[in-house]
Design a protein around this motif. Structure first.
Motif, PDB file in Angstrom:
ATOM      1  N   THR A  25      34.210  32.881  26.258  1.00  0.00           N
ATOM      2  CA  THR A  25      33.357  31.821  26.717  1.00  0.00           C
ATOM      3  C   THR A  25      33.529  30.723  27.522  1.00  0.00           C
ATOM      4  O   THR A  25      32.282  30.799  28.086  1.00  0.00           O
ATOM      5  CB  THR A  25      33.819  31.106  25.276  1.00  0.00           C
ATOM      6  OG1 THR A  25      33.651  31.989  23.790  1.00  0.00           O
ATOM      7  CG2 THR A  25      32.214  29.915  24.822  1.00  0.00           C
ATOM      8  N   LEU A  26      34.304  30.961  28.182  1.00  0.00           N
ATOM      9  CA  LEU A  26      34.324  29.336  29.134  1.00  0.00           C
ATOM     10  C   LEU A  26      33.997  30.840  29.968  1.00  0.00           C
ATOM     11  O   LEU A  26      34.388  31.639  31.304  1.00  0.00           O
ATOM     12  CB  LEU A  26      35.909  28.924  29.843  1.00  0.00           C
ATOM     13  CG  LEU A  26      36.319  28.361  27.710  1.00  0.00           C
ATOM     14  CD1 LEU A  26      37.871  28.094  28.653  1.00  0.00           C
ATOM     15  CD2 LEU A  26      35.241  27.556  27.372  1.00  0.00           C
TER      16      LEU A  26
ATOM     17  N   ASP B 293      43.000  33.250  29.675  1.00  0.00           N
ATOM     18  CA  ASP B 293      43.060  34.514  30.156  1.00  0.00           C
ATOM     19  C   ASP B 293      41.411  34.921  29.525  1.00  0.00           C
ATOM     20  O   ASP B 293      40.903  35.443  29.618  1.00  0.00           O
ATOM     21  CB  ASP B 293      44.118  35.655  30.495  1.00  0.00           C
ATOM     22  CG  ASP B 293      44.798  35.255  31.850  1.00  0.00           C
ATOM     23  OD1 ASP B 293      44.062  34.333  32.706  1.00  0.00           O
ATOM     24  OD2 ASP B 293      45.618  35.773  31.944  1.00  0.00           O
ATOM     25  N   ALA B 294      41.828  34.682  27.935  1.00  0.00           N
ATOM     26  CA  ALA B 294      41.378  35.132  27.199  1.00  0.00           C
ATOM     27  C   ALA B 294      40.261  34.328  26.601  1.00  0.00           C
ATOM     28  O   ALA B 294      39.216  35.098  26.708  1.00  0.00           O
ATOM     29  CB  ALA B 294      42.210  35.948  25.511  1.00  0.00           C
ATOM     30  N   ALA B 295      39.677  33.420  26.893  1.00  0.00           N
ATOM     31  CA  ALA B 295      38.422  32.087  27.024  1.00  0.00           C
ATOM     32  C   ALA B 295      37.979  32.311  28.060  1.00  0.00           C
ATOM     33  O   ALA B 295      36.467  31.961  27.798  1.00  0.00           O
ATOM     34  CB  ALA B 295      39.722  30.343  26.462  1.00  0.00           C
ATOM     35  N   CYS B 296      38.498  33.090  29.142  1.00  0.00           N
ATOM     36  CA  CYS B 296      38.050  32.361  30.110  1.00  0.00           C
ATOM     37  C   CYS B 296      36.814  33.909  30.622  1.00  0.00           C
ATOM     38  O   CYS B 296      37.166  34.874  29.735  1.00  0.00           O
ATOM     39  CB  CYS B 296      38.189  32.718  31.612  1.00  0.00           C
ATOM     40  SG  CYS B 296      39.296  31.109  31.864  1.00  0.00           S
TER      41      CYS B 296
ATOM     42  N   SER C 128      42.841  30.877  36.574  1.00  0.00           N
ATOM     43  CA  SER C 128      43.602  31.257  38.143  1.00  0.00           C
ATOM     44  C   SER C 128      44.176  29.354  38.179  1.00  0.00           C
ATOM     45  O   SER C 128      43.802  28.184  37.344  1.00  0.00           O
ATOM     46  CB  SER C 128      42.453  31.073  39.355  1.00  0.00           C
ATOM     47  OG  SER C 128      41.320  29.997  39.242  1.00  0.00           O
ATOM     48  N   PRO C 129      45.351  29.412  38.597  1.00  0.00           N
ATOM     49  CA  PRO C 129      46.336  28.031  38.925  1.00  0.00           C
ATOM     50  C   PRO C 129      45.166  27.863  39.998  1.00  0.00           C
ATOM     51  O   PRO C 129      44.532  27.776  40.872  1.00  0.00           O
ATOM     52  CB  PRO C 129      47.179  28.499  39.092  1.00  0.00           C
ATOM     53  CG  PRO C 129      47.451  29.931  40.063  1.00  0.00           C
ATOM     54  CD  PRO C 129      46.149  30.362  39.020  1.00  0.00           C
TER      55      PRO C 129
ATOM     56  N   GLY D 200      44.572  24.659  35.170  1.00  0.00           N
ATOM     57  CA  GLY D 200      43.869  26.442  35.295  1.00  0.00           C
ATOM     58  C   GLY D 200      42.275  26.231  35.253  1.00  0.00           C
ATOM     59  O   GLY D 200      41.765  25.749  34.508  1.00  0.00           O
ATOM     60  N   ALA D 201      41.429  26.867  36.258  1.00  0.00           N
ATOM     61  CA  ALA D 201      40.144  27.333  36.172  1.00  0.00           C
ATOM     62  C   ALA D 201      39.959  28.336  36.205  1.00  0.00           C
ATOM     63  O   ALA D 201      40.753  29.089  36.415  1.00  0.00           O
ATOM     64  CB  ALA D 201      39.526  26.341  37.234  1.00  0.00           C
ATOM     65  N   CYS D 202      38.642  28.619  35.340  1.00  0.00           N
ATOM     66  CA  CYS D 202      37.850  30.181  35.218  1.00  0.00           C
ATOM     67  C   CYS D 202      37.511  30.716  36.638  1.00  0.00           C
ATOM     68  O   CYS D 202      36.534  29.796  36.727  1.00  0.00           O
ATOM     69  CB  CYS D 202      37.202  30.208  34.560  1.00  0.00           C
ATOM     70  SG  CYS D 202      37.387  30.122  32.363  1.00  0.00           S
ATOM     71  N   GLY D 203      37.826  31.375  36.990  1.00  0.00           N
ATOM     72  CA  GLY D 203      38.239  31.873  38.137  1.00  0.00           C
ATOM     73  C   GLY D 203      38.104  33.511  38.393  1.00  0.00           C
ATOM     74  O   GLY D 203      37.969  34.652  37.490  1.00  0.00           O
ATOM     75  N   ALA D 204      37.597  33.797  39.512  1.00  0.00           N
ATOM     76  CA  ALA D 204      37.530  35.419  39.722  1.00  0.00           C
ATOM     77  C   ALA D 204      38.736  36.152  40.392  1.00  0.00           C
ATOM     78  O   ALA D 204      38.458  37.002  40.143  1.00  0.00           O
ATOM     79  CB  ALA D 204      36.876  35.168  41.533  1.00  0.00           C
TER      80      ALA D 204
END
Length: 286
Positions: free
Chosen positions: A218-219, A232-235, A241-242, A252-256
């Motif tokens: 979702t994120l 990881d599962a939420a992004c 990513s740290p 943590g921030a959802c990243g590539a």
């Protein structure tokens, strides 16, 4: 005859001499008596003057004592006013102002955040709020701490201040020094149904968030995610990513990407946190 006269003359002279001496002595005695009276009068006057001086001294002392008493009373009154002011928190700073202690604030409450400073507000703990918990201030916006009613997203220190069905949980933790804890919809995945997971949904720039049941993936990019949990599962990218914060902590921030291998021949650029406005950026491939 002449001899007698001569003798009488001598006696007369002697008598006159004695009488003269007697008169002189009497006169001296009278003068001495006058001097004694004068001395007595002088002594009485001196005594009277001494009495007047003593009276003046006593009056001065009494006046001095009264002045000292008045000064002492004023000092005690001033001290009592200062003590009352400190106890009641009669500062001059409105909510949202920077502070170091509650005595500086009109509300009497200064919420201190380590490394970030303090803000005047309505509370600095749940006990200050009769109907709920204490929501911490946003260091990126001078809003001050506020008392809530235990609603979703309201700050808390325990479940007791949250409304029925809600749990108090930590959604952001920086070294245990700066934490955001709020009333949320879940505490663990067991509180969720239909394959959802319990994850923190945080808006860092607003310094707020909740633990909520969400669908996996979702994120979006740059959204806060839980490095130690199911981030990881939420992004949506599948990568939490740290983000290094001044070599003091990581969030943590959802990243590539996490490494260059995730970029298909490109380079992984780490994300970051803008300390001016709280904007969180996830990693990207370049």
């Amino acid at each position: 005859m002449f001899a007698v006269k001569t003798k009488l003359s001598h006696y007369s002279l002697a008598l006159f001499a004695c009488l003269s001496l007697s008169f002189a002595t009497t006169a001296c005695s009278d003068d001495s008596g006058d001097d004694g009276s004068d001395e007595v009068a002088t002594e009485e006057e001196d005594s009277s003057d001494d009495a007047d001086e003593a009276t003046d001294t006593e009056t001065g002392t009494a006046e001095g004592t009264e002045e000292t008493t008045e000064e002492t009373t004023e000092e005690e009154s001033s001290s009592e006013e200062e003590t009352t002011t400190e106890e009641e928190g009669m500062g001059t700073l409105p909510n949202g102002s920077e502070c170091t202690n509650g005595n500086e604030c009109l509300s009497g409450e200064c919420y201190l955040l380590p490394f970030l400073g303090g803000q005047c507000g309505e509370c600095d703990e749940d006990d200050d709020c009769p109907d709920g918990g204490c929501t911490i201030p946003n260091p990126f916006d001078a809003n001050g701490s506020i008392c809530n009613e235990g609603e979703v997203g309201g700050g808390c220190e325990s479940d007791e201040v949250c409304q029925d069905g809600l749990s108090c949980g930590t959604v952001l933790d920086l070294l245990g020094l700066i934490t955001i804890s709020t009333c949320g919809n879940c505490a663990t995945n067991d509180d969720c149904t239909d394959g959802q997971i319990c994850e923190p949904v945080v808006i860092v720039e607003e310094f707020s968030g909740i633990n909520d049941c969400i669908d996996p993936g979702t994120l979006e990019q740059d959204a806060y995610c839980d490095l130690m949990g199911d981030g990881d599962a939420a992004c949506a990218s599948g990568i939490c990513s740290p983000v290094n914060i001044m070599n003091l902590a990581e969030v943590g921030a959802c990243g590539a990407c996490v490494t260059d291998d995730d970029c298909g021949g490109g380079t992984c650029q780490e994300g970051g946190l803008d300390l001016e406005n709280g904007a969180l950026l996830g990693s990207t491939c370049i």
